[in-house]
Motif scaffolding. Structure first.
Motif, PDB file in Angstrom:
ATOM      1  N   GLN A   1     -49.429  25.898 -26.700  1.00  0.00           N
ATOM      2  CA  GLN A   1     -48.900  25.124 -25.921  1.00  0.00           C
ATOM      3  C   GLN A   1     -47.787  24.634 -26.598  1.00  0.00           C
ATOM      4  O   GLN A   1     -46.711  23.974 -26.087  1.00  0.00           O
ATOM      5  CB  GLN A   1     -49.587  23.935 -25.614  1.00  0.00           C
ATOM      6  N   VAL A   2     -47.170  25.026 -27.852  1.00  0.00           N
ATOM      7  CA  VAL A   2     -46.223  24.541 -28.776  1.00  0.00           C
ATOM      8  C   VAL A   2     -45.137  25.174 -28.393  1.00  0.00           C
ATOM      9  O   VAL A   2     -43.879  24.415 -28.117  1.00  0.00           O
ATOM     10  CB  VAL A   2     -46.559  24.556 -30.207  1.00  0.00           C
ATOM     11  N   LEU A   3     -44.855  26.456 -28.297  1.00  0.00           N
ATOM     12  CA  LEU A   3     -43.807  27.340 -28.076  1.00  0.00           C
ATOM     13  C   LEU A   3     -43.573  27.289 -26.551  1.00  0.00           C
ATOM     14  O   LEU A   3     -44.627  27.745 -25.820  1.00  0.00           O
ATOM     15  CB  LEU A   3     -43.710  28.815 -28.628  1.00  0.00           C
ATOM     16  N   LEU A   4     -42.586  26.961 -25.972  1.00  0.00           N
ATOM     17  CA  LEU A   4     -42.377  26.924 -24.618  1.00  0.00           C
ATOM     18  C   LEU A   4     -41.549  28.238 -24.120  1.00  0.00           C
ATOM     19  O   LEU A   4     -41.971  28.703 -23.088  1.00  0.00           O
ATOM     20  CB  LEU A   4     -41.725  25.805 -24.036  1.00  0.00           C
ATOM     21  N   ALA A   5     -40.482  28.431 -24.692  1.00  0.00           N
ATOM     22  CA  ALA A   5     -39.703  29.609 -24.247  1.00  0.00           C
ATOM     23  C   ALA A   5     -38.638  30.047 -25.582  1.00  0.00           C
ATOM     24  O   ALA A   5     -38.268  29.037 -26.296  1.00  0.00           O
ATOM     25  CB  ALA A   5     -38.855  29.327 -23.202  1.00  0.00           C
ATOM     26  N   PRO A   6     -38.399  31.160 -25.353  1.00  0.00           N
ATOM     27  CA  PRO A   6     -37.342  31.588 -26.659  1.00  0.00           C
ATOM     28  C   PRO A   6     -35.952  31.010 -25.796  1.00  0.00           C
ATOM     29  O   PRO A   6     -35.506  30.981 -24.600  1.00  0.00           O
ATOM     30  CB  PRO A   6     -36.946  33.100 -26.749  1.00  0.00           C
ATOM     31  N   GLN A   7     -35.088  30.604 -26.725  1.00  0.00           N
ATOM     32  CA  GLN A   7     -33.861  29.948 -26.359  1.00  0.00           C
ATOM     33  C   GLN A   7     -32.650  31.316 -26.584  1.00  0.00           C
ATOM     34  O   GLN A   7     -32.291  31.747 -27.580  1.00  0.00           O
ATOM     35  CB  GLN A   7     -33.174  28.943 -27.082  1.00  0.00           C
ATOM     36  N   ILE A   8     -32.385  31.538 -25.429  1.00  0.00           N
ATOM     37  CA  ILE A   8     -31.375  33.053 -25.152  1.00  0.00           C
ATOM     38  C   ILE A   8     -30.092  32.475 -24.680  1.00  0.00           C
ATOM     39  O   ILE A   8     -29.729  32.285 -23.652  1.00  0.00           O
ATOM     40  CB  ILE A   8     -32.270  34.214 -24.483  1.00  0.00           C
TER      41      ILE A   8
ATOM     42  N   ASN B   1     -38.711  40.962 -31.398  1.00  0.00           N
ATOM     43  CA  ASN B   1     -37.938  41.650 -30.367  1.00  0.00           C
ATOM     44  C   ASN B   1     -38.483  41.233 -29.033  1.00  0.00           C
ATOM     45  O   ASN B   1     -39.839  41.314 -28.670  1.00  0.00           O
ATOM     46  CB  ASN B   1     -38.390  43.162 -30.585  1.00  0.00           C
ATOM     47  N   PHE B   2     -37.924  40.325 -28.089  1.00  0.00           N
ATOM     48  CA  PHE B   2     -38.361  39.809 -27.166  1.00  0.00           C
ATOM     49  C   PHE B   2     -38.297  40.804 -25.834  1.00  0.00           C
ATOM     50  O   PHE B   2     -38.834  40.687 -24.785  1.00  0.00           O
ATOM     51  CB  PHE B   2     -37.640  38.528 -26.732  1.00  0.00           C
ATOM     52  N   VAL B   3     -37.579  41.903 -26.001  1.00  0.00           N
ATOM     53  CA  VAL B   3     -37.311  42.967 -24.941  1.00  0.00           C
ATOM     54  C   VAL B   3     -38.487  43.817 -24.844  1.00  0.00           C
ATOM     55  O   VAL B   3     -38.424  44.682 -24.003  1.00  0.00           O
ATOM     56  CB  VAL B   3     -35.980  43.454 -25.019  1.00  0.00           C
ATOM     57  N   GLU B   4     -39.186  43.878 -26.087  1.00  0.00           N
ATOM     58  CA  GLU B   4     -40.196  45.204 -26.089  1.00  0.00           C
ATOM     59  C   GLU B   4     -41.162  44.968 -24.932  1.00  0.00           C
ATOM     60  O   GLU B   4     -41.639  43.948 -24.589  1.00  0.00           O
ATOM     61  CB  GLU B   4     -41.131  44.706 -27.399  1.00  0.00           C
ATOM     62  N   GLY B   5     -41.447  46.001 -24.373  1.00  0.00           N
ATOM     63  CA  GLY B   5     -42.394  46.225 -23.443  1.00  0.00           C
ATOM     64  C   GLY B   5     -41.640  46.030 -21.846  1.00  0.00           C
ATOM     65  O   GLY B   5     -42.538  45.851 -20.782  1.00  0.00           O
TER      66      GLY B   5
ATOM     67  N   VAL C   1     -26.539  33.076 -34.162  1.00  0.00           N
ATOM     68  CA  VAL C   1     -27.248  32.587 -35.081  1.00  0.00           C
ATOM     69  C   VAL C   1     -28.342  33.618 -35.558  1.00  0.00           C
ATOM     70  O   VAL C   1     -28.547  33.682 -36.975  1.00  0.00           O
ATOM     71  CB  VAL C   1     -27.855  31.095 -34.721  1.00  0.00           C
ATOM     72  N   ALA C   2     -28.947  34.199 -34.757  1.00  0.00           N
ATOM     73  CA  ALA C   2     -29.939  35.134 -34.856  1.00  0.00           C
ATOM     74  C   ALA C   2     -29.645  36.239 -35.977  1.00  0.00           C
ATOM     75  O   ALA C   2     -30.143  36.976 -36.998  1.00  0.00           O
ATOM     76  CB  ALA C   2     -30.435  35.981 -33.693  1.00  0.00           C
ATOM     77  N   GLU C   3     -28.290  36.783 -35.508  1.00  0.00           N
ATOM     78  CA  GLU C   3     -27.478  37.859 -36.149  1.00  0.00           C
ATOM     79  C   GLU C   3     -27.066  37.461 -37.631  1.00  0.00           C
ATOM     80  O   GLU C   3     -27.478  38.216 -38.608  1.00  0.00           O
ATOM     81  CB  GLU C   3     -26.610  38.378 -35.619  1.00  0.00           C
ATOM     82  N   LYS C   4     -26.528  36.322 -37.849  1.00  0.00           N
ATOM     83  CA  LYS C   4     -26.180  35.640 -39.200  1.00  0.00           C
ATOM     84  C   LYS C   4     -26.925  35.264 -39.864  1.00  0.00           C
ATOM     85  O   LYS C   4     -26.912  35.486 -41.123  1.00  0.00           O
ATOM     86  CB  LYS C   4     -24.982  34.555 -38.747  1.00  0.00           C
ATOM     87  N   ASN C   5     -27.875  34.294 -39.440  1.00  0.00           N
ATOM     88  CA  ASN C   5     -28.902  33.658 -40.320  1.00  0.00           C
ATOM     89  C   ASN C   5     -30.164  34.126 -40.316  1.00  0.00           C
ATOM     90  O   ASN C   5     -31.190  33.729 -41.038  1.00  0.00           O
ATOM     91  CB  ASN C   5     -28.960  32.101 -40.213  1.00  0.00           C
ATOM     92  N   GLU C   6     -30.506  35.383 -39.521  1.00  0.00           N
ATOM     93  CA  GLU C   6     -32.086  35.840 -39.350  1.00  0.00           C
ATOM     94  C   GLU C   6     -32.886  34.769 -38.770  1.00  0.00           C
ATOM     95  O   GLU C   6     -33.767  34.418 -39.448  1.00  0.00           O
ATOM     96  CB  GLU C   6     -32.308  36.503 -40.553  1.00  0.00           C
ATOM     97  N   GLN C   7     -32.538  33.810 -37.952  1.00  0.00           N
ATOM     98  CA  GLN C   7     -33.274  33.013 -37.417  1.00  0.00           C
ATOM     99  C   GLN C   7     -33.306  33.266 -35.800  1.00  0.00           C
ATOM    100  O   GLN C   7     -32.727  34.046 -35.165  1.00  0.00           O
ATOM    101  CB  GLN C   7     -32.668  31.635 -37.364  1.00  0.00           C
ATOM    102  N   VAL C   8     -34.575  32.553 -35.299  1.00  0.00           N
ATOM    103  CA  VAL C   8     -34.889  32.788 -33.944  1.00  0.00           C
ATOM    104  C   VAL C   8     -34.910  31.223 -33.316  1.00  0.00           C
ATOM    105  O   VAL C   8     -35.514  30.380 -34.075  1.00  0.00           O
ATOM    106  CB  VAL C   8     -36.286  33.429 -33.638  1.00  0.00           C
ATOM    107  N   ILE C   9     -34.292  30.921 -32.052  1.00  0.00           N
ATOM    108  CA  ILE C   9     -34.427  29.611 -31.672  1.00  0.00           C
ATOM    109  C   ILE C   9     -35.477  29.544 -30.618  1.00  0.00           C
ATOM    110  O   ILE C   9     -35.350  30.567 -29.750  1.00  0.00           O
ATOM    111  CB  ILE C   9     -33.110  29.339 -31.173  1.00  0.00           C
ATOM    112  N   PHE C  10     -36.370  28.599 -30.658  1.00  0.00           N
ATOM    113  CA  PHE C  10     -37.188  28.392 -29.477  1.00  0.00           C
ATOM    114  C   PHE C  10     -36.980  27.090 -28.848  1.00  0.00           C
ATOM    115  O   PHE C  10     -36.689  26.074 -29.425  1.00  0.00           O
ATOM    116  CB  PHE C  10     -38.407  28.417 -30.215  1.00  0.00           C
ATOM    117  N   LYS C  11     -37.363  26.967 -27.432  1.00  0.00           N
ATOM    118  CA  LYS C  11     -37.729  25.494 -27.018  1.00  0.00           C
ATOM    119  C   LYS C  11     -39.119  25.417 -27.267  1.00  0.00           C
ATOM    120  O   LYS C  11     -40.009  26.017 -26.833  1.00  0.00           O
ATOM    121  CB  LYS C  11     -37.414  25.746 -25.504  1.00  0.00           C
ATOM    122  N   VAL C  12     -39.315  23.905 -27.576  1.00  0.00           N
ATOM    123  CA  VAL C  12     -40.640  23.608 -28.036  1.00  0.00           C
ATOM    124  C   VAL C  12     -41.227  22.513 -27.445  1.00  0.00           C
ATOM    125  O   VAL C  12     -40.460  21.518 -27.019  1.00  0.00           O
ATOM    126  CB  VAL C  12     -40.814  23.687 -29.661  1.00  0.00           C
TER     127      VAL C  12
END
Length: 102
Positions: free
Chosen positions: A10-17, A95-99, A24-35
């Protein structure tokens, strides 16, 4: 620390795309989530590691204030939410696009 699996789901709600999130993902190797707004950093770390099978280096959180919007004469406010910047260890990626449909 051990958390119940039900809570971690229940903690992670959605990835913030967004454009900024991609930068930020490319530069700092971070992923952003809505929590969830009551989620803690250790809970977010455990949830990401459980769901995506990756190693998390660190977590930063930011509370995003809801925008003020007008409805005719009256004004209202959108609900605030919490954003988590999850820094992955070197060589890890999500990878969010997988599948997805081709």
């Amino acid at each position: 620390m051990s958390f119940s699996q039900e809570r971690l789901y229940q903690v992670l709600l959605a990835p913030q795309i967004s454009e900024k999130a991609t930068y930020v993902a490319e530069k700092n190797e971070q992923v952003i989530f809505k929590v969830a707004s009551d989620a803690t950093k250790p809970e977010i770390k455990a949830a990401v590691e459980l769901l995506f099978k990756v190693e998390v280096d660190s977590v930063q959180v930011a509370n995003v204030k809801g925008k003020v919007k007008r409805f005719g004469r009256s004004t209202g406010r959108r609900k605030g939410w919490k954003k988590a910047f999850v820094c992955l260890k070197a060589g890890q990626e999500i990878n969010f696009v997988e599948g997805g449909a081709a």
